[in-house]
Motif scaffolding. Structure first.
Motif, PDB file in Angstrom:
ATOM      1  N   GLU A 328       0.811  -1.218   0.000  1.00 47.95           N
ATOM      2  CA  GLU A 328       0.000   0.000   0.000  1.00 47.95           C
ATOM      3  C   GLU A 328       0.845   1.269   0.000  1.00 47.95           C
ATOM      4  O   GLU A 328       0.329   2.352   0.263  1.00 47.95           O
ATOM      5  CB  GLU A 328      -0.942   0.011   1.213  1.00 47.95           C
ATOM      6  CG  GLU A 328      -2.049  -1.031   1.134  1.00 47.95           C
ATOM      7  CD  GLU A 328      -3.214  -0.711   2.066  1.00 47.95           C
ATOM      8  OE1 GLU A 328      -3.102   0.238   2.860  1.00 47.95           O
ATOM      9  OE2 GLU A 328      -4.231  -1.403   1.967  1.00 47.95           O
ATOM     10  N   HIS A 329       2.117   1.160  -0.309  1.00 43.35           N
ATOM     11  CA  HIS A 329       2.965   2.348  -0.299  1.00 43.35           C
ATOM     12  C   HIS A 329       2.520   3.373  -1.336  1.00 43.35           C
ATOM     13  O   HIS A 329       2.575   4.582  -1.095  1.00 43.35           O
ATOM     14  CB  HIS A 329       4.430   1.957  -0.520  1.00 43.35           C
ATOM     15  CG  HIS A 329       5.097   1.459   0.719  1.00 43.35           C
ATOM     16  ND1 HIS A 329       6.418   1.082   0.764  1.00 43.35           N
ATOM     17  CD2 HIS A 329       4.623   1.280   1.977  1.00 43.35           C
ATOM     18  CE1 HIS A 329       6.736   0.692   1.979  1.00 43.35           C
ATOM     19  NE2 HIS A 329       5.658   0.798   2.742  1.00 43.35           N
ATOM     20  N   GLY A 330       2.089   2.936  -2.495  1.00 43.43           N
ATOM     21  CA  GLY A 330       1.614   3.869  -3.510  1.00 43.43           C
ATOM     22  C   GLY A 330       0.381   4.613  -3.045  1.00 43.43           C
ATOM     23  O   GLY A 330       0.275   5.833  -3.210  1.00 43.43           O
ATOM     24  N   ALA A 331      -0.573   3.886  -2.453  1.00 42.88           N
ATOM     25  CA  ALA A 331      -1.791   4.524  -1.954  1.00 42.88           C
ATOM     26  C   ALA A 331      -1.476   5.525  -0.854  1.00 42.88           C
ATOM     27  O   ALA A 331      -2.078   6.606  -0.778  1.00 42.88           O
ATOM     28  CB  ALA A 331      -2.761   3.465  -1.444  1.00 42.88           C
ATOM     29  N   MET A 332      -0.516   5.195   0.013  1.00 43.29           N
ATOM     30  CA  MET A 332      -0.116   6.126   1.077  1.00 43.29           C
ATOM     31  C   MET A 332       0.484   7.393   0.486  1.00 43.29           C
ATOM     32  O   MET A 332       0.122   8.511   0.879  1.00 43.29           O
ATOM     33  CB  MET A 332       0.884   5.446   2.004  1.00 43.29           C
ATOM     34  CG  MET A 332       0.318   4.307   2.820  1.00 43.29           C
ATOM     35  SD  MET A 332      -0.935   4.812   4.034  1.00 43.29           S
ATOM     36  CE  MET A 332       0.089   5.574   5.287  1.00 43.29           C
ATOM     37  N   MET A 333       1.392   7.237  -0.472  1.00 39.33           N
ATOM     38  CA  MET A 333       2.027   8.415  -1.065  1.00 39.33           C
ATOM     39  C   MET A 333       1.027   9.248  -1.871  1.00 39.33           C
ATOM     40  O   MET A 333       1.074  10.483  -1.855  1.00 39.33           O
ATOM     41  CB  MET A 333       3.195   7.989  -1.961  1.00 39.33           C
ATOM     42  CG  MET A 333       4.386   7.400  -1.212  1.00 39.33           C
ATOM     43  SD  MET A 333       5.209   8.579  -0.105  1.00 39.33           S
ATOM     44  CE  MET A 333       4.388   8.250   1.462  1.00 39.33           C
TER      45      MET A 333
END
Length: 386
Positions: A328-333
């Motif tokens: 979920e790193h993309g969604a967080m960024m």
């Protein structure tokens, strides 16, 4: 004694350098548009201030709305497709500016440019987090942000020179070409998502719950900075200074210095402590500017605000990445970076409303209240020591 376990993991690899170069080429293209678009609307399209504002804002509007979508795409399809696709959309839309003959057509293209920005930016910053060892993510974010600052510092003067010497069509072509170079470099970077990372089955909705607090913290920090950048040139004149050039240059210099020489500070202090220190510095800096309405107060407040912004953005993004699995790193960024767009639009607008009613000094005090609210939130959410 073994030194392997105590060695600092390597950060600056050839892949990391190429990613930074891709970001620099892309942000240089963005910077060229900063002076050129308003002049094109006012000059070539003979339109007034309202049209200038609408066309300029269209870019931020679509970028803001699409960042969460970009984040989910980055998690599901990979970082490379977002950077390459976003860069192509950006370059193609900018190249088409020159064939527009109406405000509506240009505004539509600016919306498309914002779409490209959302995908390229989220893809690039997520790729950077992939390449950074977890214990050096703050340093990685700090170093990567220098490509943004460099592009937005060097791009506008280049855009001005090209407008004055070669015309608007040349600006659009050069900016599109620079973004195209960013695309080629992104292709060289390749996909950075680990093959073992799969999209979480629990990932539902566009905005992860864990991203809400970091997004609010970044909003509180950048809100005051956006108001400062918009109104300090006028506030400096109020206090009898001939210009605010040295203040803006000093602010940028502090940010660049801390994010280069002091890039490891957020990693060494830890994300939570760095966030609290940054918001404390920003709050005090804005209070000093608004409460001590003298040149020394403005200078001292600018220094404190610069320190807060320099530390805060990398630390808040570190905090966001720590709260989410790699899937979920993309969604967080994507979610956290929305705060930059919101603050860039709402910060100056709210500052202007307060300044119109009670003076520019009071505008800084109002911004300090929001930064202070962010500090309170960061303090309340800090883990308690046993």
């Amino acid at each position: 004694m073994s030194t392997a376990t105590s060695a600092v993991p390597r950060l600056v690899t050839p892949q990391f350098v190429v990613l930074g170069a891709a970001g620099l080429a892309y942000f240089l293209a963005e910077g060229m548009l900063v002076p050129a678009v308003p002049r094109y609307v006012a000059g070539e399209l003979t339109s007034g201030n309202i049209a200038v504002g609408l066309v300029v804002a269209a870019f931020s509007l679509s970028a803001l709305v699409l960042r969460p979508w970009a984040g989910r795409l980055v998690d599901r399809r990979g970082r490379s497709i977002a950077m390459v696709g976003g860069g192509i959309i950006f370059a193609g839309s900018v190249a088409a500016y020159g064939v527009t003959d109406s405000i509506g057509a240009l505004a539509a293209l600016r919306l498309l440019t914002g779409v490209g920005d959302a995908f390229f930016f989220v893809g690039a910053i997520t790729a950077m987090s992939d390449l950074a060892p977890p214990e050096r993510r703050g340093e990685a974010i700090s170093l990567f942000s220098l490509s943004l600052y460099a592009g937005l510092a060097v791009g506008p003067p280049i855009g001005e020179v090209l407008v004055n010497t070669a015309g608007f069509t040349t600006v659009w072509m050069v900016a599109a070409g620079s973004a195209g170079i960013g695309v080629l470099l992104a292709l060289c970077v390749g996909e950075t998502r680990a093959p073992s990372v799969e999209t979480s089955a629990e990932a539902v909705g566009l905005i992860p719950r864990a991203a809400v607090v970091p997004a609010l913290l970044l909003l509180a920090l950048v809100w005051g900075m956006a108001g400062f950048l918009a109104f300090v040139p006028l506030y400096a004149l109020d206090l009898g200074l001939p210009s605010a050039g040295f203040l803006l240059g000093g602010f940028a210099g502090i940010v660049v210095l801390i994010r280069s020489v002091g890039a490891r500070i957020p990693d060494r202090l830890g994300a939570g402590r760095s966030v609290r220190i940054s918001l404390l510095c920003a709050t005090i800096g804005l209070l000093v500017m608004g409460g001590w309405r003298t040149v020394p107060g403005l200078v001292g407040g600018t220094v404190l605000l610069g320190v807060g912004v320099a530390l805060g953005t990398p630390a808040i993004m570190m905090l966001a990445l720590q709260r989410a699995p790699a899937a979920e790193h993309g969604a967080m960024m994507g979610t956290v970076s929305m705060s930059i767009d919101l603050a860039a639009g709402l910060g100056p607008a709210s500052f202007g409303l307060v300044a119109a009613a009670s003076g520019r000094g009071t505008g800084f005090l109002a911004a300090a209240l929001l930064a202070g609210a962010g500090l309170a939130l960061a303090t309340l959410r800090a883990p308690r020591r046993p």
